[in-house]
Design an enzyme around this catalytic site. Structure first.
Site, PDB file in Angstrom:
ATOM      1  N   LYS A 146      29.440  59.259  -3.282  1.00 37.53           N
ATOM      2  CA  LYS A 146      28.681  58.057  -3.635  1.00 37.53           C
ATOM      3  C   LYS A 146      27.360  58.088  -2.857  1.00 37.53           C
ATOM      4  O   LYS A 146      27.262  58.780  -1.829  1.00 37.53           O
ATOM      5  CB  LYS A 146      29.492  56.796  -3.339  1.00 37.53           C
ATOM      6  CG  LYS A 146      29.813  56.550  -1.852  1.00 37.53           C
ATOM      7  CD  LYS A 146      28.761  55.682  -1.180  1.00 37.53           C
ATOM      8  CE  LYS A 146      29.064  55.440   0.268  1.00 37.53           C
ATOM      9  NZ  LYS A 146      27.992  54.740   0.988  1.00 37.53           N
ATOM     10  N   HIS A 176      36.025  57.380  -0.241  1.00 37.80           N
ATOM     11  CA  HIS A 176      37.106  57.622   0.720  1.00 37.80           C
ATOM     12  C   HIS A 176      37.837  56.331   1.092  1.00 37.80           C
ATOM     13  O   HIS A 176      38.904  56.376   1.713  1.00 37.80           O
ATOM     14  CB  HIS A 176      36.571  58.323   1.971  1.00 37.80           C
ATOM     15  CG  HIS A 176      35.650  57.487   2.812  1.00 37.80           C
ATOM     16  ND1 HIS A 176      34.303  57.425   2.582  1.00 37.80           N
ATOM     17  CD2 HIS A 176      35.889  56.689   3.872  1.00 37.80           C
ATOM     18  CE1 HIS A 176      33.734  56.622   3.462  1.00 37.80           C
ATOM     19  NE2 HIS A 176      34.681  56.167   4.265  1.00 37.80           N
ATOM     20  N   GLU A 214      30.237  46.564  11.147  1.00 38.85           N
ATOM     21  CA  GLU A 214      30.207  47.724  12.048  1.00 38.85           C
ATOM     22  C   GLU A 214      29.366  47.412  13.276  1.00 38.85           C
ATOM     23  O   GLU A 214      28.351  46.716  13.186  1.00 38.85           O
ATOM     24  CB  GLU A 214      29.611  48.930  11.336  1.00 38.85           C
ATOM     25  CG  GLU A 214      30.386  49.410  10.123  1.00 38.85           C
ATOM     26  CD  GLU A 214      29.742  50.645   9.503  1.00 38.85           C
ATOM     27  OE1 GLU A 214      30.169  51.759   9.848  1.00 38.85           O
ATOM     28  OE2 GLU A 214      28.798  50.492   8.702  1.00 38.85           O
ATOM     29  N   ASP A 233      25.006  50.649   0.031  1.00 40.75           N
ATOM     30  CA  ASP A 233      25.750  51.601   0.848  1.00 40.75           C
ATOM     31  C   ASP A 233      27.243  51.305   0.881  1.00 40.75           C
ATOM     32  O   ASP A 233      28.060  52.223   0.792  1.00 40.75           O
ATOM     33  CB  ASP A 233      25.200  51.597   2.278  1.00 40.75           C
ATOM     34  CG  ASP A 233      25.886  52.618   3.172  1.00 40.75           C
ATOM     35  OD1 ASP A 233      26.022  53.777   2.749  1.00 40.75           O
ATOM     36  OD2 ASP A 233      26.295  52.251   4.294  1.00 40.75           O
ATOM     37  N   HIS A 238      32.385  50.884  -1.973  1.00 42.47           N
ATOM     38  CA  HIS A 238      33.640  50.736  -1.252  1.00 42.47           C
ATOM     39  C   HIS A 238      34.297  49.366  -1.438  1.00 42.47           C
ATOM     40  O   HIS A 238      35.476  49.267  -1.791  1.00 42.47           O
ATOM     41  CB  HIS A 238      33.416  50.965   0.244  1.00 42.47           C
ATOM     42  CG  HIS A 238      32.879  52.316   0.583  1.00 42.47           C
ATOM     43  ND1 HIS A 238      33.281  53.460  -0.062  1.00 42.47           N
ATOM     44  CD2 HIS A 238      31.967  52.715   1.513  1.00 42.47           C
ATOM     45  CE1 HIS A 238      32.645  54.502   0.462  1.00 42.47           C
ATOM     46  NE2 HIS A 238      31.851  54.066   1.405  1.00 42.47           N
ATOM     47  N   LYS A 336      25.596  46.331   9.674  1.00 41.38           N
ATOM     48  CA  LYS A 336      25.513  47.184  10.858  1.00 41.38           C
ATOM     49  C   LYS A 336      24.995  46.402  12.060  1.00 41.38           C
ATOM     50  O   LYS A 336      24.440  45.318  11.927  1.00 41.38           O
ATOM     51  CB  LYS A 336      24.593  48.374  10.586  1.00 41.38           C
ATOM     52  CG  LYS A 336      25.170  49.401   9.618  1.00 41.38           C
ATOM     53  CD  LYS A 336      24.282  50.628   9.543  1.00 41.38           C
ATOM     54  CE  LYS A 336      24.905  51.701   8.663  1.00 41.38           C
ATOM     55  NZ  LYS A 336      26.159  52.232   9.237  1.00 41.38           N
TER      56      LYS A 336
END
Length: 481
Positions: A146, A176, A214, A233, A238, A336
């Site tokens: 991706k 993933h 994160e 992102d 995801h 982030k």
């Protein structure tokens, strides 16, 4: 009656494009090493390829570093395989955008071959456009990272290019987050417990929140991240996939067709309601401190172009047009440089319709938390407290789901090498994900939604309800507190 799919022949060679890049060294090769350490896929030929002119010593160092941890827990067969890979794996310099070069490398390897595009999406797309159906031996599998395309139209165009080369069953679009452990933990929780599935609907659930906060900063990835941002992102790929697994109806079988049909149905029903000023938020971090480390303002990070207006924290509310979920908001948030890691789905149940008079204390909604690393399950319930039995106290039932024997990339590669696309994103699903977020991206680009700010190391903008929840809801290891 559905005819079972014939098992595909196991891959004999893995060609990793972009093998000198960060993804291969940090995630892909360690995942492969842990997989081979179990003794599975013995005899696999592994070849790295990249535009850089790497020496044999440089490649050997990368392979040794990426396999070192897996050796410690390897089976006897697995240890022999890892030692063989360390000895025999090779690196070739390859320009995938030069006509004929990629096809020549694929045909030189023992087949079937899995070609893993650990490359920027634009480069992968150009490489695939240069290929012709006759260039690839029968059984070749194409594995793409991706983001899959940059819009719904570009994803559809790339899908058409890939379908021209190989059947859909031989195309693996990697996410993933769909590692088998995470998916099966959610599906097992939902569909194997009679007390839970009957209340998994709009009548009993008030909202569902999916967090991926994160404490990492850019970590040298500004070249990619500053063009992507948090929405593209993480959420576009995801978190929408996690949403689909949480919201899907029960499949008849745990096979790739049934499971991916259910995932597709959820995402086809999904939309972000307007106005986007109410259903979406974006923010960017300013200077701050994370674990005694000074973090500069995002716009001062090396490689960042402040004129792009890239967000480092994104939040959207998704609604599903379905009988089960009508009116239930799914709130997806990722960012982030936050003060604590928070990687979990939180299901908040509706209050009880009647609480008998006489109870004291706060009757809070029950919450179910599903952690994604560490994989934990927590259920918040109200019970009679010690001492005064009429006072309600909140307790948490906590279960550790345990670690999978494979890393997420190892789980994905296991499916690729076995020819099982269960954990891969299907073509229509990849397009649906862009359809959901594209109107939001357009509104943000037009400046219709203001850019908030938050200090690095904080829980996010103070005005966001999810930031306040984060202060109380998660600890450093991702467990709810």
């Amino acid at each position: 009656m559905t005819t079972p799919r014939e098992p595909a022949p196991s891959v004999r060679s893995l060609l990793i494009l972009g093998a000198s890049g960060d993804l291969t060294g940090r995630l892909l090769f360690p995942g492969l090493a842990r997989l081979l350490a179990t003794g599975r896929h013995a005899g696999l030929t592994v070849v790295g390829a990249g535009a850089e002119d790497w020496s044999a010593e440089e490649w050997s160092r990368r392979v040794h570093d990426a396999t070192e941890a897996a050796l410690a827990a390897a089976t006897d067969t697995g240890r022999a395989e890892l030692e063989r890979i360390r000895r025999d794996s090779a690196y070739v310099q390859l320009d995938v955008t030069a006509p004929g070069e990629l096809a020549r490398e694929v045909t030189a390897l023992p087949g079937p071959v899995a070609v893993y595009f650990a490359l920027p999406p634009a480069v992968s797309q150009k490489a695939c456009e240069l290929l012709q159906p006759g260039d690839l031996p029968e059984g070749t599998r194409l594995v793409l990272e991706k983001p899959f395309g940059s819009s719904e139209a570009s994803a559809a165009e790339l899908n058409e290019t890939l379908r021209r080369l190989v059947p859909e069953s031989q195309i693996h679009r990697v996410d993933h987050f769909l590692g088998k452990g995470t998916v099966l933990n959610i599906l097992g929780l939902r569909f194997a417990n009679n007390f839970l599935e009957p209340v998994w609907n709009r009548d009993h659930i008030e909202k569902v929140e999916i967090f991926f906060d994160e404490d990492l900063t850019l970590e040298g990835r500004a070249g990619y991240y500053d063009r992507a941002g948090a929405l593209r992102d993480m959420i576009q790929s995801h978190l929408l996939q996690v949403l689909a697994v949480l919201a899907m109806d029960a499949p008849a079988r745990l096979d790739e067709r049934d499971v991916r049909d259910r995932i597709s149905a959820v995402l086809r029903s999904a939309r972000v309601p307007e106005p986007f000023t109410a259903s979406t938020r974006r923010a960017r971090y300013t200077a701050g401190t994370i674990a005694d480390r000074d973090v500069p303002d995002y716009t001062a990070e090396p490689g960042v172009d402040p004129s792009r207006g890239t967000e480092t924290l994104a939040e959207i509310t998704v609604m599903l047009a379905s009988w089960r979920w009508a009116g239930v908001p799914f709130i997806l948030r990722s960012g982030k440089s936050l003060g604590a890691r928070r990687k979990e789905a939180v299901v908040t149940f509706r209050p009880v319709p009647h609480l008998p008079e006489g109870f004291r204390g706060v009757d809070e909604p029950n919450r179910l938390r599903i952690g994604f690393g560490p994989d934990v399950l927590q259920l918040d319930v109200d019970v009679n407290g010690p001492g005064d039995v009429l006072t309600l106290n909140r307790v948490t039932l906590d279960a550790d789901l345990g670690e999978a024997d494979l890393l997420p990339y190892g789980e994905v590669l296991d499916g690729v090498l076995d020819g099982d696309p269960l954990l891969s994103v299907r073509a229509d699903t990849a397009e649906s994900c862009w359809r959901i977020v594209e109107p939001v991206l357009d509104a943000w680009a037009a400046g219709d939604v203001p850019m908030d700010t938050y200090p690095a190391g904080s829980s996010g903008p103070a005005a966001w309800a999810t930031s306040a929840a984060g202060e109380d809801g998660a600890s450093e290891d991702g467990r709810a507190s």
